[in-house]
Design a protein around this motif. Structure first.
Motif, short mmCIF file in Angstrom:
data_model
loop_
_atom_site.label_atom_id
_atom_site.label_comp_id
_atom_site.label_asym_id
_atom_site.label_seq_id
_atom_site.Cartn_x
_atom_site.Cartn_y
_atom_site.Cartn_z
N CYS A 198 -11.35 1.52 -44.13
CA CYS A 198 -12.31 1.94 -43.11
C CYS A 198 -11.77 3.09 -42.26
O CYS A 198 -10.59 3.11 -41.90
N THR A 199 -12.65 4.01 -41.94
CA THR A 199 -12.25 5.19 -41.18
C THR A 199 -11.79 4.86 -39.77
O THR A 199 -11.10 5.66 -39.14
N PHE A 200 -12.16 3.68 -39.27
CA PHE A 200 -11.85 3.30 -37.89
C PHE A 200 -10.75 2.25 -37.80
O PHE A 200 -10.43 1.79 -36.71
N CYS A 201 -10.17 1.86 -38.93
CA CYS A 201 -9.25 0.72 -38.97
C CYS A 201 -8.13 0.87 -37.94
O CYS A 201 -7.39 1.85 -37.95
N GLY A 202 -8.00 -0.12 -37.08
CA GLY A 202 -6.98 -0.07 -36.03
C GLY A 202 -5.61 -0.51 -36.49
O GLY A 202 -4.62 -0.25 -35.81
N LEU A 203 -5.54 -1.20 -37.64
CA LEU A 203 -4.26 -1.71 -38.12
C LEU A 203 -3.81 -1.01 -39.39
O LEU A 203 -2.99 -1.56 -40.15
N ASP A 204 -4.31 0.20 -39.61
CA ASP A 204 -3.90 0.95 -40.80
C ASP A 204 -2.40 1.23 -40.81
O ASP A 204 -1.78 1.37 -41.86
N PHE A 205 -1.80 1.28 -39.62
CA PHE A 205 -0.36 1.56 -39.53
C PHE A 205 0.49 0.45 -40.14
O PHE A 205 1.69 0.65 -40.42
N LYS A 255 -20.83 -2.95 -31.23
CA LYS A 255 -19.66 -2.85 -30.37
C LYS A 255 -19.11 -1.43 -30.38
O LYS A 255 -19.37 -0.65 -31.31
N PRO A 256 -18.34 -1.06 -29.37
CA PRO A 256 -17.79 0.29 -29.30
C PRO A 256 -16.50 0.44 -30.11
O PRO A 256 -15.82 -0.54 -30.40
N TYR A 257 -16.20 1.66 -30.45
CA TYR A 257 -14.91 1.98 -31.06
C TYR A 257 -13.85 1.98 -29.97
O TYR A 257 -14.02 2.58 -28.91
N SER A 258 -12.75 1.29 -30.25
CA SER A 258 -11.64 1.23 -29.30
C SER A 258 -10.37 1.63 -30.05
O SER A 258 -9.90 0.88 -30.91
N TYR A 260 -12.24 9.98 -33.83
CA TYR A 260 -13.16 9.28 -32.94
C TYR A 260 -12.69 9.29 -31.49
O TYR A 260 -13.22 8.53 -30.67
N GLU A 261 -11.73 10.13 -31.19
CA GLU A 261 -11.15 10.13 -29.84
C GLU A 261 -12.18 10.46 -28.76
O GLU A 261 -12.06 10.00 -27.62
N ASP A 262 -13.18 11.27 -29.10
CA ASP A 262 -14.14 11.73 -28.10
C ASP A 262 -15.47 10.98 -28.14
O ASP A 262 -16.46 11.44 -27.55
N VAL A 263 -15.52 9.86 -28.85
CA VAL A 263 -16.76 9.08 -28.90
C VAL A 263 -17.12 8.59 -27.50
O VAL A 263 -16.28 8.06 -26.78
N SER A 264 -18.38 8.80 -27.12
CA SER A 264 -18.85 8.37 -25.79
C SER A 264 -20.08 7.49 -25.94
O SER A 264 -20.87 7.66 -26.88
N TYR A 265 -20.23 6.56 -25.01
CA TYR A 265 -21.36 5.62 -25.06
C TYR A 265 -22.24 5.70 -23.82
O TYR A 265 -22.92 4.74 -23.46
N ASP A 266 -22.23 6.87 -23.18
CA ASP A 266 -23.00 7.00 -21.93
C ASP A 266 -24.48 7.29 -22.17
O ASP A 266 -25.25 7.34 -21.22
N GLN A 267 -24.88 7.50 -23.42
CA GLN A 267 -26.28 7.77 -23.71
C GLN A 267 -26.83 6.74 -24.70
O GLN A 267 -27.38 7.08 -25.74
N CYS A 269 -14.97 1.37 -22.28
CA CYS A 269 -14.42 2.41 -23.14
C CYS A 269 -14.65 3.79 -22.54
O CYS A 269 -13.83 4.70 -22.72
N ASP A 270 -15.77 3.95 -21.84
CA ASP A 270 -16.07 5.25 -21.25
C ASP A 270 -15.25 5.52 -19.99
O ASP A 270 -14.82 6.65 -19.75
N ASN A 271 -15.05 4.48 -19.16
CA ASN A 271 -14.34 4.76 -17.89
C ASN A 271 -12.88 4.30 -17.90
O ASN A 271 -12.08 4.78 -17.10
N GLY A 272 -12.54 3.35 -18.78
CA GLY A 272 -11.14 2.97 -18.95
C GLY A 272 -10.50 2.27 -17.77
O GLY A 272 -9.27 2.15 -17.72
N THR A 273 -11.28 1.79 -16.81
CA THR A 273 -10.69 1.17 -15.62
C THR A 273 -10.44 -0.32 -15.84
O THR A 273 -11.13 -0.98 -16.61
N ARG A 274 -9.43 -0.84 -15.14
CA ARG A 274 -9.10 -2.26 -15.19
C ARG A 274 -8.93 -2.78 -13.78
O ARG A 274 -8.58 -2.03 -12.87
N SER A 275 -9.12 -4.08 -13.63
CA SER A 275 -8.97 -4.69 -12.31
C SER A 275 -7.66 -5.46 -12.20
O SER A 275 -7.46 -6.22 -11.27
#
Length: 367
Positions: free
Chosen positions: A55-62, A221-224, A234-241, A269-275
């Motif tokens: 998969c083009t988005f695979c997070g565990l390809d490494f 779900k979003p790409y992370s 996919y670094e610039d994928v945005s979900y604001d629209q 994913c768009d704002n990246g903030t945590r509490s």
């Protein structure tokens, strides 16, 4: 009655997929707050390192898609032990495709029937043939099929496989629904799609297909990005629209089917903030890779600071209460900067909850 906000599901996400479930485990949380050693509630297990897709988005390809597989007898022994220690659920997924393990069905049945652990699967579904569904549906709480397009050609490109796998997977899902009905099994059957630029126009098509097949839900779900992933693009994928798409998908819901549009996760994913400043969730879950290693966090696979031990060398109790894990938790509490963690971390909502428990605001007694 107040209308739900734009992008909210009219059919509530009663499975809490875009939330957390730690509030149902008050005793475990209470023991943790008192400083006691608590065993994990949930574990993700990778029975196979190999995968039949790229998969083009695979997070565990490494991890390299290594053809390694957990020994079935050893895993069943450890699962029985972990069930006795309080492990409540297992999701078979990980760095490879679970059904590439030749004894996957046997392991699933043992996990639920002998170890008393709830079982779930995330799979691409290509190998989930009817004879597999016949054997496992009665022992599985839920199965989620990863199907990241609504048409065969797009599916083939994103999954890195033959386009023909798309119809094969759809057929397997439809057959599983029929088998579930005949067996009167309680297994929840769903699918998920990662929202990407190349599949955005096909999400509604896939949702209709899943609904008509008879699935219970489709998760959007979003790409992370995983920090160690080798993939780019996919670094610039945005979900604001996404409000219009969310509304269209929401309208496809019925009493028997819902589209769970993970708007909360997309906003993160768009704002990246945590509490929270530190990860507090590690005592409540763990990851077992296809080589038998127990990890504190799947984002740090390969980082020995997060490797607690190996199930071929020690019992799970020895690993969980061992020195390596104590040192790992101490390092995490002192040095790990949560702001650098993966935005779409599975434990994000759990961490928000635990951080608030540890750092309550001054008016909590006004309930």
């Amino acid at each position: 009655m107040m209308e739900p906000p734009f992008g909210a599901n009219r059919v509530m996400d009663n499975l809490r997929i875009d939330n957390h479930k730690l509030l149902f485990h008050v005793d475990r949380v209470s023991n943790w707050l008192q400083g006691q050693v608590v065993y994990p509630i949930y574990m993700e297990i990778s029975p196979a390192g190999a995968c039949n897709h790229r998969c083009t988005f695979c997070g565990l390809d490494f991890m390299g898609y290594k053809p390694r597989y957990l020994d079935a007898d050893l895993l069943k022994t450890r699962l029985t032990e972990m069930g006795e220690l309080g492990l409540k659920s297992v999701m078979f997924a990980g760095e490879g495709e679970p059904f590439l393990h030749r004894k996957m069905s046997e392991i699933i049945v043992h996990c639920q029937e002998q170890a008393g652990i709830d079982v779930a699967l995330t799979t691409n579904g290509v190998l989930m043939r009817p004879e597999v569904s016949e054997r496992i549906l009665g022992s599985t709480a839920w199965i989620k099929i990863s199907i990241n397009a609504g048409a065969a050609e797009t599916y083939g490109r994103i999954h890195g496989t033959r386009p023909g796998d798309f119809e094969k997977v759809c057929a397997h899902m439809e057959q599983a629904v029929a088998i579930r009905q005949r067996q009167d099994a309680s297994c929840t059957l769903g699918a998920q799609i990662l929202l990407l630029p190349e599949n955005r126009d096909e999400v509604t098509v896939l949702a209709k297909r899943c609904r008509d097949i008879g699935l219970d839900y489709l998760v959007v779900k979003p790409y992370s990005p995983h920090p160690q992933s080798l993939h780019e693009g996919y670094e610039d994928v945005s979900y604001d629209q996404c409000d219009e798409l969310a509304e269209k998908l929401d309208a496809l819901g019925t009493d028997a089917f819902q589209v769970i549009f993970r708007r909360s996760a997309m906003r993160k994913c768009d704002n990246g903030t945590r509490s929270y400043d530190r990860c507090l969730a590690l005592p409540f879950w763990s990851y077992l890779d296809a080589g038998g290693n127990i990890w504190g966090c799947s984002m740090f696979l390969g980082d020995e600071r997060f490797c607690y031990g190996n199930i071929a060398e020690n019992t799970f109790a020895e690993i969980w209460e061992g020195q390596k894990r104590k040192e790992s938790l101490a390092w995490t509490a002192e040095h790990l900067d949560a702001s650098a963690c993966r935005v779409g971390c599975r434990m994000d909502e759990v961490n928000r909850y635990l951080w608030e428990l540890k750092h309550p605001h001054p008016h909590v007694n006004f309930i």
